[in-house]
Design a protein around this motif. Structure first.
Motif, mmCIF file in Angstrom:
data_model
loop_
_atom_site.group_PDB
_atom_site.id
_atom_site.type_symbol
_atom_site.label_atom_id
_atom_site.label_comp_id
_atom_site.label_asym_id
_atom_site.label_seq_id
_atom_site.Cartn_x
_atom_site.Cartn_y
_atom_site.Cartn_z
ATOM 1 N N ASP A 1 0.802 -1.215 0.000
ATOM 2 C CA ASP A 1 0.000 0.000 0.000
ATOM 3 C C ASP A 1 0.843 1.276 0.000
ATOM 4 O O ASP A 1 0.335 2.338 -0.355
ATOM 5 N N ALA A 2 2.086 1.187 0.411
ATOM 6 C CA ALA A 2 2.952 2.371 0.454
ATOM 7 C C ALA A 2 4.342 1.989 -0.049
ATOM 8 O O ALA A 2 5.299 1.921 0.712
ATOM 9 N N PRO A 3 4.474 1.729 -1.355
ATOM 10 C CA PRO A 3 5.733 1.157 -1.868
ATOM 11 C C PRO A 3 6.934 2.071 -1.715
ATOM 12 O O PRO A 3 8.017 1.621 -1.348
ATOM 13 N N TYR A 4 6.771 3.366 -1.989
ATOM 14 C CA TYR A 4 7.921 4.263 -1.927
ATOM 15 C C TYR A 4 8.421 4.415 -0.493
ATOM 16 O O TYR A 4 9.621 4.538 -0.240
ATOM 17 N N LYS A 5 7.475 4.409 0.436
ATOM 18 C CA LYS A 5 7.856 4.548 1.837
ATOM 19 C C LYS A 5 8.530 3.286 2.355
ATOM 20 O O LYS A 5 9.455 3.349 3.170
ATOM 21 N N SER A 6 8.079 2.137 1.894
ATOM 22 C CA SER A 6 8.532 0.871 2.473
ATOM 23 C C SER A 6 9.805 0.331 1.850
ATOM 24 O O SER A 6 10.547 -0.398 2.504
ATOM 25 N N LEU A 7 10.057 0.669 0.580
ATOM 26 C CA LEU A 7 11.181 0.032 -0.108
ATOM 27 C C LEU A 7 12.501 0.315 0.585
ATOM 28 O O LEU A 7 13.347 -0.572 0.731
ATOM 29 N N ILE A 8 12.703 1.555 1.050
ATOM 30 C CA ILE A 8 13.983 1.871 1.690
ATOM 31 C C ILE A 8 14.136 1.100 2.999
ATOM 32 O O ILE A 8 15.232 0.659 3.355
ATOM 33 N N LYS A 9 13.025 0.881 3.724
ATOM 34 C CA LYS A 9 13.103 0.096 4.958
ATOM 35 C C LYS A 9 13.389 -1.370 4.649
ATOM 36 O O LYS A 9 14.113 -2.045 5.391
#
Length: 842
Positions: free
Chosen positions: A263-271
């Motif tokens: 649901d939040a790919p840009y936010k999660s990818l770095i994590k």
């Protein structure tokens, strides 16, 4: 070890002030209002203030009212002083002495370069450990009311009630939700908390003030400080040190962030990549929070070290640079930039965030064209979105495969709360796994609007050209002669209904889209009628699947049956009859031609997947009914809505009614609501007679000797048929009994998953039923040992599996298909299936 606590307090206080200024800088007035009042509303409990709950525990240690808060109280309750309201709040809570709340801390992206207007506030409310159950419930109720209050200002705020003693004892394992990692991580959550926490009120965090060389010594060092009377633990909040990491936790945390990435790919990818970097260093991982604290307490802080998101990017950059993986590095930088510029088109004011991003883009060597493309991200259209989505899925799947390799290398015990792993795997599978007939949703918060002004559907059936036969979608009107295999179409599919569904559910096709079609079989009027029916029957947006639904089999929830959309035999009728019997519709005229040329199914299942099926030819109705019966398992819940849409030139209503009756009968028999005195149904289709048998696993049919059938709904006696004996293998000890497997297992059949069902026997042994990815069942009886050990063995085999399937269970490792485990529970005469839990007993 000697600690300079006074210096540490000054450093931490300066840090907190710096972060609060940055949190408020450039944010909306609504955000500032909520941010500055949340501690006041947790400290007080008064009927005319938001969040009032009678007798709720209140009061924050060392609370000091700010000027902003005092002004708010003066305007809201002008007749009362702060001390009067505070006294009332305490008087309503007589269960204990002193404040109920030790401290309030906000964590995450707040005050970082990634804070935007859509950033939510994750706030830890650390309360006393001696609150009773009812007191915890009242405080939780107050927290929910305050969350609702914040939403009135379009601020997403989540208050997590935390008990430091419970957290330190590793008992923090609430149910998995989109906001709560459940059992998936503990130390990694604490790592994120420590590197990003801002104390809003209450006691300071002890960990942040102690520069301990080895985190494994943290607990012993704290005990020594207490013995030496250098600290009083009552003055601090302490969630413990960071020295107890395990490979299991990396595995669980990585899965959870993959889950968040849906649901939040840009936010999660770095994590996700940060965890991958952490796991690459394991077991000698040096956490960002530890590195951050070292610089903070040795007086070598630089501005960027105050920012946890920049610190994450630095660690990921170092990891990917070492690997030489510059493609992933470039993409994660793009994701980082997009996440941090979500507000670019809505807040035109100057911001330190945008200035810093511009510096970073220059360091990365980006051209102005690259920057402008990313700045236009909210307005991207389908080609850019598809490109970004495809790269995103590749990145996530590569991280998933690296995660499995990590599990294999370190012998991860994926027994860690199998119910959580089941949820994570199913969510990932339903979102990202590409399957035949499945409509892929390609726009997870990438573009704000994918609608197209013009869409043209082009059918190509020339088999002697280089252009593949099927349906092509272009976002313009053009002459068919202009179309060729080299043309840049935006999507292709062999079947029209799936191509239309793809355009509709991805938001390209709207009520304002101008439609065109080039086809010898389908007219523009028919296409428009189909789209109108589709939009009336299926909403584009639905609530996300709940955990309970993801635990449940993926049953059909909404089903649309499309008759003669692309192949309509009635178009070729020279002399249509005025009156026609139902029995003639599937075997019409002297040539006994079926008037159903094609059947298309579109359905949304319980996991919110959109699936499609296509059947064409004289036996289309037979194939459609057979496949449909196989997908609606005996005893399952009936779909919430079923409708048949017919697009025939002639006999439209008659065909619709007949197919509707057959579909309804098929469904009712399978779900158990239809009355079936016998199991035979005879149907004449295209000049042949077919006999149907409805079984526990669906329908089967056979051609009968020629006879004239007057009624398509005729039932007759049928000979008994025997159950096919299950196929056994010798991996488990087994008695080769032909006893039936529990019928409830049928409801869990789902393509792509390997599922294990345990049933306890009275003698202490247990049976195992295995449903493989093709829904074939194997049964192993009277197994000995512990089920937990069997699960561990199975997961280990999965981690070691390759594409050959050369292992006892023929497991092939695929993306997001981790084995699923269930317990069969028999209670009196009722049989139910629930997710397997550790130490579960019936």
């Amino acid at each position: 070890m000697k600690y300079d606590l006074e210096f540490a307090k000054k450093q931490v206080a300066d840090l907190e002030h710096f972060r609060i200024v940055r949190a408020l800088s450039g944010s909306s007035e609504e955000f500032q209002h909520v941010f500055q009042l949340v501690t006041l509303l947790l400290h007080l409990n008064y009927p005319n203030l938001p969040g009032f709950v009678a007798d709720a525990p209140v009061g924050i240690c060392h609370f000091k009212i700010s000027d902003y808060q005092q002004n708010y109280l003066t305007k809201t309750l002008p007749e009362l002083s702060f001390s009067q309201i505070e006294a009332y709040s305490y008087r309503t809570f007589d269960a204990m002495c002193g404040e109920a709340i030790y401290g309030i801390y906000v964590m995450g992206s707040i005050a970082s370069i990634s804070q935007t207007s859509s950033s939510d506030m994750d706030i830890w409310v650390c309360h006393r450990e001696d609150l009773s159950q009812i007191e915890r419930e009242r405080l939780a109720q107050k927290a929910r009311l305050l969350e609702q209050w914040a939403r009135q200002f379009d601020v997403e705020m989540t208050l997590f009630l935390m008990d430091q003693e419970r957290f330190r004892c590793f008992r923090y394992s609430d149910a998995l939700t989109s906001e709560n990692c459940g059992s998936a991580q503990y130390m990694l959550l604490l790592d994120e908390f420590y590197r990003s926490a801002i104390r809003l009120a209450g006691k300071p965090l002890l960990w942040l003030h102690l520069l301990i060389e080895n985190e494994k010594d943290y607990e012993a060092e704290v005990e020594q400080l207490i013995l030496n009377k250098e600290i009083n633990l009552q003055d601090w909040v302490d969630f413990g040190g960071l020295g107890a990491f395990s490979a299991n936790e990396y595995f669980g945390a990585s899965l959870w962030h993959l889950y968040k990435g849906i649901d939040a790919p840009y936010k999660s990818l770095i994590k996700i990549l940060l965890l991958e970097a952490y796991s690459w260093e394991y077991p000698n991982t040096y956490l960002i929070s530890s590195d951050f604290k070292f610089h903070l307490l040795t007086d070598r802080t630089e501005d960027h070290h105050f920012d946890p998101y920049l610190a994450m990017l630095e660690r990921v950059t170092a990891y990917l640079t070492y690997l030489g993986d510059f493609k992933r590095l470039d993409f994660v930088r793009r994701c980082f930039y997009v996440k941090a510029t979500e507000d670019l088109w809505y807040t035109k004011v100057a911001s330190w965030r945008y200035d810093l991003l511009a510096e970073l883009a220059q360091q990365w060597g980006w051209s102005q064209e690259q920057i402008e493309e990313l700045n236009q991200r909210p307005f991207w259209k389908i080609k850019q979105v598809k490109k970004s989505y495809n790269t995103l899925v590749k990145m996530l799947m590569l991280s998933y495969r690296n995660l499995i390799n990590f599990a294999r290398k370190h012998n991860v015990d994926a027994n860690i709360m199998p119910q959580d792993i089941s949820i994570l795997s199913r969510k990932l599978y339903s979102a990202f796994e590409e399957l035949p007939g499945k409509v892929t949703l390609v726009n997870p918060l990438i573009s704000n609007n994918l609608s197209e002004d013009h869409l043209m559907f082009i059918e190509v059936n020339r088999m002697d050209t280089a252009t593949k036969a099927g349906w092509y979608l272009v976002n313009q009107s053009l002459d068919l002669n202009e179309f060729s295999s080299g043309m840049r179409h935006i999507e292709y599919n062999p079947n029209l209904h799936k191509l239309v569904a793809w355009a509709y559910f991805n938001g390209l096709l709207t009520a304002n889209t101008q439609l065109y079609i080039s086809s010898q079989r389908v007219s523009l009027a028919k296409l428009k009628a189909f789209i109108a029916d589709l939009s009336q029957f299926f909403p584009v947006k639905v609530p996300p699947a709940t955990n309970e639904e993801l635990h449940h089999p993926c049953e059909i929830r909404h089903l649309a049956v499309l008759v003669n959309l692309v192949s309509d035999p009635t178009q070729n009728l020279a002399q249509p009859k005025g009156n026609i019997q139902q029995g003639d519709l599937f075997s019409f005229g002297p040539n006994e031609e079926s008037l159903v040329g094609s059947i298309d199914l579109i359905y949304r299942n319980l996991w919110n997947e959109i699936r499609t099926l296509h059947f064409e030819g004289p036996n289309a109705i037979l194939l459609a009914l057979k496949v449909l019966s196989n997908k609606i398992h005996r005893g399952s819940v009936s779909p919430q809505s079923v409708d048949v849409f017919c697009y025939s030139e002639y006999y439209q209503r008659a065909l619709k009614n007949l197919v509707q009756a057959l579909v309804s009968k098929c469904i009712s028999i399978q779900v158990g609501t239809g009355s079936v005195n016998n199991l035979q149904n005879v149907l004449r289709v295209a000049g042949k007679n077919w006999q149907f048998f409805f079984e526990e696993r669906g329908m089967r049919w056979y051609e009968m000797p020629d006879l004239k059938v007057a009624n398509t709904d005729e039932f007759a006696d049928t000979a008994e048929f025997s159950e096919k004996a299950p196929h056994f293998k010798q991996h488990f000890s087994s008695s080769h009994s032909n006893r039936k497997y529990p019928a409830e297992i049928d409801a869990f059949a789902s393509e792509g998953f390997l599922q294990f069902f345990f049933k306890d026997n009275t003698n202490g042994s247990f049976d195992v039923y295995i449903l493989d990815e093709q829904n074939h069942i194997e049964i192993y009886r009277h197994c000995d040992g512990e089920k937990e050990q069997k699960i561990k063995e199975i997961n280990y085999i999965y981690q070691q599996a390759d594409s050959s399937g050369n292992n006892p269970y023929h497991i092939v490792q695929r993306d997001f298909n981790y084995p699923q485990f269930y317990q069969i529970i028999i209670d009196q005469d009722e049989t139910k299936i629930v997710p397997f839990h550790h130490s579960q007993r019936t």
